[in-house]
Design an enzyme around this catalytic site. Sequence first.
Site, short mmCIF file in Angstrom:
data_model
loop_
_atom_site.label_atom_id
_atom_site.label_comp_id
_atom_site.label_asym_id
_atom_site.label_seq_id
_atom_site.Cartn_x
_atom_site.Cartn_y
_atom_site.Cartn_z
N ASP A 13 -15.82 -14.60 7.63
CA ASP A 13 -16.02 -13.40 6.83
C ASP A 13 -14.67 -12.90 6.30
OD1 ASP A 13 -17.19 -10.71 6.03
OD2 ASP A 13 -18.90 -11.56 7.10
N HIS A 45 -16.08 -5.59 5.67
CA HIS A 45 -17.33 -6.31 5.87
C HIS A 45 -17.36 -7.12 7.17
CE1 HIS A 45 -20.50 -9.36 4.97
NE2 HIS A 45 -21.02 -8.40 4.22
N ASN A 136 -29.01 -11.04 -1.15
CA ASN A 136 -29.34 -9.67 -1.58
C ASN A 136 -29.72 -9.62 -3.05
OD1 ASN A 136 -28.55 -8.86 1.01
ND2 ASN A 136 -26.45 -8.44 0.36
N ALA A 147 -27.82 -20.22 3.37
CA ALA A 147 -28.96 -20.00 4.25
C ALA A 147 -30.06 -21.02 4.00
CB ALA A 147 -29.51 -18.59 4.07
N SER A 223 -26.48 -9.28 5.09
CA SER A 223 -25.25 -9.52 5.85
C SER A 223 -25.28 -8.80 7.18
CB SER A 223 -24.03 -9.05 5.06
OG SER A 223 -23.70 -9.95 4.04
#
Length: 288
Positions: A13, A45, A136, A147, A223
């Site tokens: 990240d 984040h 998103n 993913a 996230s």
Amino acid sequence: MSAGDGVCVGVIDTGVGPHPALTVAGGRAYDDDSRGHWAAETLPHGTHVAGIIAANDINSWVGVAPRATLRSYRIYEGDEEVTGPYAIAAAIADAVDDGCDVVNLSLYLEINMPVVTRAIRRAIAAGVIVVAAAGNDGREAPLAFPASVDNVIAVGALGRQGTYPLGTASVATIDPPPGADAANFVASFSNRLRQGDFLAPGVGVISTLPGVSGPWGVMDGTSQAAPVVAGLAARVLTETGWVHSERTASRAEQVLAELRRRAASLGFSPDREGIGLIGAGGATAEAN
């Protein structure tokens, strides 16, 4: 507080910490000169994601698996929220080499990048549990990459009305239809899921923000949902005793099967909720 003991979770990240509720065992960074530090610079984040997994301040807030060992792989530089596939692939490979049992990818790319897919497949073959944000882009958008890679655990964002103040940004994420409980909803931004994927809390999520004084803050997103499942995978490894067995593809498959056993439908369609929401539960399986 013992949840996740002995499990190593890699957070790929924007960097993690500093924060007094987070204990980071180390990590790596992928600056242009390859000498950067793994802690966060200006972007919050990664620290927020890490706190969801393993914040350990019993007096204020704890993560899902507070005794898990965190490792930070900072793939973003400074305040730039842009990274490349080679940094992501290198971070995944390093997480495998560093002994991570679980890797969290709260990120997504616009297109399938073969170098990232290859790194993920090698990690999964080595027994690493790979968890990723579903994306998103909205209810009708297909599952985001990475993913969407086979055997990656994808996670969509669940919201619950009444768990955040009216007038906040989280209110805008409410979208019908509700689940079996009228207070539950799949966030309007959450991408579609596969049948075996999961929902997890991703609206109005409180977690750590970088700073030596220990600030906390709220974020919405898939996230934030992914690290809930990464933390639950760490819990399963601890509760079953599988953490003491060799890290193999078979062990990772056992963990995924146990997570699915603990999941329950919330009354949404499979493309919205996958197999459902995982309960923390208690271990019923025995270590091999």
